[in-house]
Motif scaffolding. Structure first.
Motif, mmCIF file in Angstrom:
data_model
loop_
_atom_site.group_PDB
_atom_site.id
_atom_site.type_symbol
_atom_site.label_atom_id
_atom_site.label_comp_id
_atom_site.label_asym_id
_atom_site.label_seq_id
_atom_site.Cartn_x
_atom_site.Cartn_y
_atom_site.Cartn_z
ATOM 1 N N THR A 59 0.953 -1.009 0.003
ATOM 2 C CA THR A 59 0.241 -0.047 -0.076
ATOM 3 C C THR A 59 0.890 1.298 -0.089
ATOM 4 N N TYR A 60 1.937 1.238 0.907
ATOM 5 C CA TYR A 60 2.894 2.377 0.798
ATOM 6 C C TYR A 60 3.528 2.691 -0.509
ATOM 7 N N TRP A 61 4.005 1.421 -1.429
ATOM 8 C CA TRP A 61 4.849 1.779 -2.521
ATOM 9 C C TRP A 61 3.780 2.124 -3.505
ATOM 10 N N PHE A 62 2.454 1.439 -3.481
ATOM 11 C CA PHE A 62 1.468 1.914 -4.531
ATOM 12 C C PHE A 62 1.140 3.615 -4.271
ATOM 13 N N HIS A 63 0.893 3.966 -2.908
ATOM 14 C CA HIS A 63 0.623 5.291 -2.722
ATOM 15 C C HIS A 63 1.788 6.275 -3.245
ATOM 16 N N VAL A 64 2.888 6.065 -2.937
ATOM 17 C CA VAL A 64 4.108 6.726 -3.358
ATOM 18 C C VAL A 64 4.194 6.630 -5.011
ATOM 19 N N GLY A 65 4.084 5.525 -5.403
ATOM 20 C CA GLY A 65 4.315 5.150 -6.915
ATOM 21 C C GLY A 65 3.385 6.068 -7.845
ATOM 22 N N ILE A 66 2.088 5.765 -7.202
ATOM 23 C CA ILE A 66 0.996 6.416 -8.009
ATOM 24 C C ILE A 66 1.143 7.971 -8.103
ATOM 25 N N TRP A 67 1.549 8.615 -7.015
ATOM 26 C CA TRP A 67 1.918 10.184 -6.889
ATOM 27 C C TRP A 67 2.963 10.413 -7.973
ATOM 28 N N GLY A 68 3.982 9.621 -7.957
ATOM 29 C CA GLY A 68 5.248 9.789 -8.707
ATOM 30 C C GLY A 68 4.669 9.314 -10.177
ATOM 31 N N ALA A 69 4.086 8.523 -10.756
ATOM 32 C CA ALA A 69 3.485 8.483 -12.001
ATOM 33 C C ALA A 69 2.812 9.792 -12.359
ATOM 34 N N LEU A 70 1.774 10.231 -11.479
ATOM 35 C CA LEU A 70 1.159 11.442 -12.052
ATOM 36 C C LEU A 70 1.897 12.695 -11.973
ATOM 37 N N GLY A 71 2.993 12.765 -11.230
ATOM 38 C CA GLY A 71 4.037 13.818 -11.448
ATOM 39 C C GLY A 71 4.819 13.564 -12.772
ATOM 40 N N LEU A 95 -0.387 11.378 -22.225
ATOM 41 C CA LEU A 95 0.198 11.870 -21.026
ATOM 42 C C LEU A 95 -1.142 12.150 -20.300
ATOM 43 N N VAL A 96 -2.228 12.863 -20.864
ATOM 44 C CA VAL A 96 -3.409 13.123 -20.247
ATOM 45 C C VAL A 96 -4.223 12.091 -19.693
ATOM 46 N N MET A 97 -4.243 10.929 -20.677
ATOM 47 C CA MET A 97 -4.924 9.444 -20.218
ATOM 48 C C MET A 97 -4.205 8.942 -19.101
ATOM 49 N N LEU A 98 -2.941 9.179 -18.784
ATOM 50 C CA LEU A 98 -2.157 8.756 -17.931
ATOM 51 C C LEU A 98 -2.474 9.496 -16.734
ATOM 52 N N ALA A 99 -2.261 10.666 -16.793
ATOM 53 C CA ALA A 99 -2.880 11.677 -15.817
ATOM 54 C C ALA A 99 -4.212 11.239 -15.023
ATOM 55 N N ALA A 102 -4.290 7.972 -13.277
ATOM 56 C CA ALA A 102 -3.694 7.863 -12.066
ATOM 57 C C ALA A 102 -4.533 8.734 -11.112
ATOM 58 N N THR A 103 -5.051 9.828 -11.605
ATOM 59 C CA THR A 103 -6.013 10.444 -10.680
ATOM 60 C C THR A 103 -7.300 9.468 -9.997
ATOM 61 N N PHE A 104 -7.891 8.817 -11.258
ATOM 62 C CA PHE A 104 -9.158 7.930 -10.795
ATOM 63 C C PHE A 104 -8.608 7.032 -9.953
ATOM 64 N N LEU A 107 -8.311 8.081 -6.379
ATOM 65 C CA LEU A 107 -9.722 8.246 -5.864
ATOM 66 C C LEU A 107 -10.381 6.820 -5.586
ATOM 67 N N LEU A 108 -10.095 6.104 -6.405
ATOM 68 C CA LEU A 108 -10.434 4.720 -6.000
ATOM 69 C C LEU A 108 -9.586 4.100 -4.677
ATOM 70 N N PHE A 109 -8.363 4.357 -4.470
ATOM 71 C CA PHE A 109 -7.818 3.991 -3.179
ATOM 72 C C PHE A 109 -8.250 4.690 -2.129
ATOM 73 N N TYR A 110 -8.594 6.080 -2.278
ATOM 74 C CA TYR A 110 -8.990 6.793 -1.041
ATOM 75 C C TYR A 110 -10.560 6.484 -0.730
#
Length: 114
Positions: A59-71, A95-99, A102-104, A107-110
């Motif tokens: 969960t930690y690495w997913f959280h950090v990684g998804i923010w990294g992918a978004l960045g 890139l817009v599709m990736l962003a 990653a955002t969706f 949201l699913l995670f939260y």
């Protein structure tokens, strides 16, 4: 015959886009293994215990990684936009599709049901 210059920046941006998508797919696998298991009727019938909590390390690495992918998606989008070449504008769509993905996923995670 005219020699074509190697567009190293365009190749780097395309590689960053591909790397962002590869990271996203790997993070989806981490999400799958880190989330709680679902208790189906058959498992309940057999009285099989299922995990009802998130695993902390994936969960930690997913959280950090998804923010990294978004960045990475936002940074690469900005670089493609600043480059301004017509033949590399197709990267903006990916890139817009990736962003958005990653955002969706964030949201699913939260808002994942407990």
């Amino acid at each position: 015959m005219v020699q074509r210059r190697i567009d190293w920046l365009g190749r780097l941006l395309a590689g960053m886009t591909l790397g962002g998508w590869a990271l996203y797919v790997l993070l989806l696998i981490l999400f799958h293994y880190g989330r709680p298991e679902q208790e189906f009727g058959y498992l309940r019938y057999l009285e099989v215990e299922v995990r009802t909590h998130w695993l902390s390390l994936p969960t930690y690495w997913f959280h950090v990684g998804i923010w990294g992918a978004l960045g990475l998606a936002v940074t690469t989008f900005t670089l493609v936009h600043l480059k301004g070449r017509r033949h590399s504008q197709y990267l903006k769509v990916y890139l817009v599709m990736l962003a958005a993905a990653a955002t969706f996923t964030l949201l699913l995670f939260y808002f994942y049901p407990e």
